[in-house]
Scaffold this active site. Structure first.
Site, short mmCIF file in Angstrom:
data_model
loop_
_atom_site.label_atom_id
_atom_site.label_comp_id
_atom_site.label_asym_id
_atom_site.label_seq_id
_atom_site.Cartn_x
_atom_site.Cartn_y
_atom_site.Cartn_z
N LYS A 112 0.33 -1.39 -0.23
CA LYS A 112 0.07 -0.17 -0.11
C LYS A 112 0.95 1.26 -0.25
O LYS A 112 2.04 1.42 0.46
CB LYS A 112 -0.94 0.56 1.10
CG LYS A 112 -0.06 0.57 2.21
CD LYS A 112 0.45 1.33 3.01
CE LYS A 112 0.83 1.02 4.70
NZ LYS A 112 1.72 2.24 4.85
N ASP B 133 -2.49 -1.23 10.25
CA ASP B 133 -3.26 -2.13 8.70
C ASP B 133 -3.47 -2.54 8.82
O ASP B 133 -3.91 -3.02 6.81
CB ASP B 133 -1.24 -1.12 8.15
CG ASP B 133 -0.82 0.49 8.46
OD1 ASP B 133 -1.21 1.08 8.34
OD2 ASP B 133 0.13 0.01 8.10
#
Length: 274
Positions: free
Chosen positions: A11, A132
């Site tokens: 990401k 996350d």
């Protein structure tokens, strides 16, 4: 079940604002997460004897094995798995590699073990593994708030990214411990426009890691909107086309490591949870 391979994509944080420190010691954040098509690869084979084994870096404390143990404990599955991690993403680089690995294990074992747990339940489990992990289970471009666990889906324009990977490992815990709060305001995002906001951790990281500072400065000469992702060390710039990204990549000096990746709208395993 035959050996299967599953992707664990990286990401980028298109911006990262540190809004304040919470009573629990964590920081209140606002960020935009975007998946990219650069991935670790995870091989999983189901076992009938209930045992869990892992092969790869970081030994028994890796997030893949911790995710499998947690899912087995919470689901009461009698099955086990052999898990092998092929690491392609740099460690401690702001790309979320370990968190993505954990999310892929949760999503893949949910299917391999036929558990049929919903996405919300898998996100709850993911939050117990790392801040996350819920995003990677969520599996879409998203506005992240709280410590990153409050997620709202975003539609982002197609984009390509040049990501530079300085060869340093940045301690997320150390950087957040030193982070100043309240310098950035919360953005109102009815629709996210690329280039808004900034990364509030960037000044701290570049002051402590000269290699990050040097590579960000090199990229900003060519792409003024370049910025750091997460708590570093990787820095990136966004482009409309692959050709533009590769043109800048071709200018990289000897010794600078980087790659070009495409933004993803969905996690490759998105449909593996409801």
């Amino acid at each position: 079940m035959a050996l299967s391979e599953f992707p664990a994509p990286a990401k980028l944080n298109l911006f990262l604002h540190v809004l304040g420190r919470r009573p629990d010691g964590y920081h209140e954040l606002q960020t935009v997460f975007r998946l990219i098509d650069r991935s670790d690869r995870i091989h999983i084979t189901a076992r009938q004897d209930g045992e869990l084994s892992f092969s790869g870096p970081l030994g028994d404390d890796n997030l893949c094995l911790r995710a499998a143990r947690l899912l087995k404990q919470e689901s009461h599955s009698r099955l086990g798995a052999d898990i092998t991690l092929a690491k392609k993403l740099p460690v401690a680089a702001g790309l979320g590699g370990g968190s993505s690995d954990a999310a892929t294990v949760l999503l893949a074992l949910n299917r391999v073990w036929t558990l049929q747990l919903g996405r919300a339940r898998l996100q709850e489990l993911g939050a117990r593994l790392g801040a996350d992990v819920p995003f990677f289970v969520f599996g879409r471009s998203a506005l992240g708030e709280g410590i990153g666990e409050r997620l709202s889906a975003l539609e982002l324009k197609p984009a390509w990214y040049l990501v530079l990977a300085p060869q340093v490992a940045v301690s997320t815990k150390e950087i957040f411990a030193r982070a100043l709060t309240g310098e950035s305001k919360r953005l109102t995002i009815p629709r996210f426009f690329s280039g808004r906001g900034r990364n509030d951790l960037e000044a701290l990281v570049t002051a402590r890691y000269p290699e990050v500072a040097a590579q960000l400065a090199w990229l900003r000469v060519r792409c003024p909107q370049a910025r750091m992702t997460g708590s570093g060390a990787c820095v990136f710039a966004e482009f409309d086309t692959e050709t533009e990204a590769r043109a800048i990549q071709s200018q990289m000096p000897h010794g600078m490591d980087g790659f070009v990746a495409q933004g993803l709208d969905r996690h490759p395993l998105y449909d593996w949870a409801e």
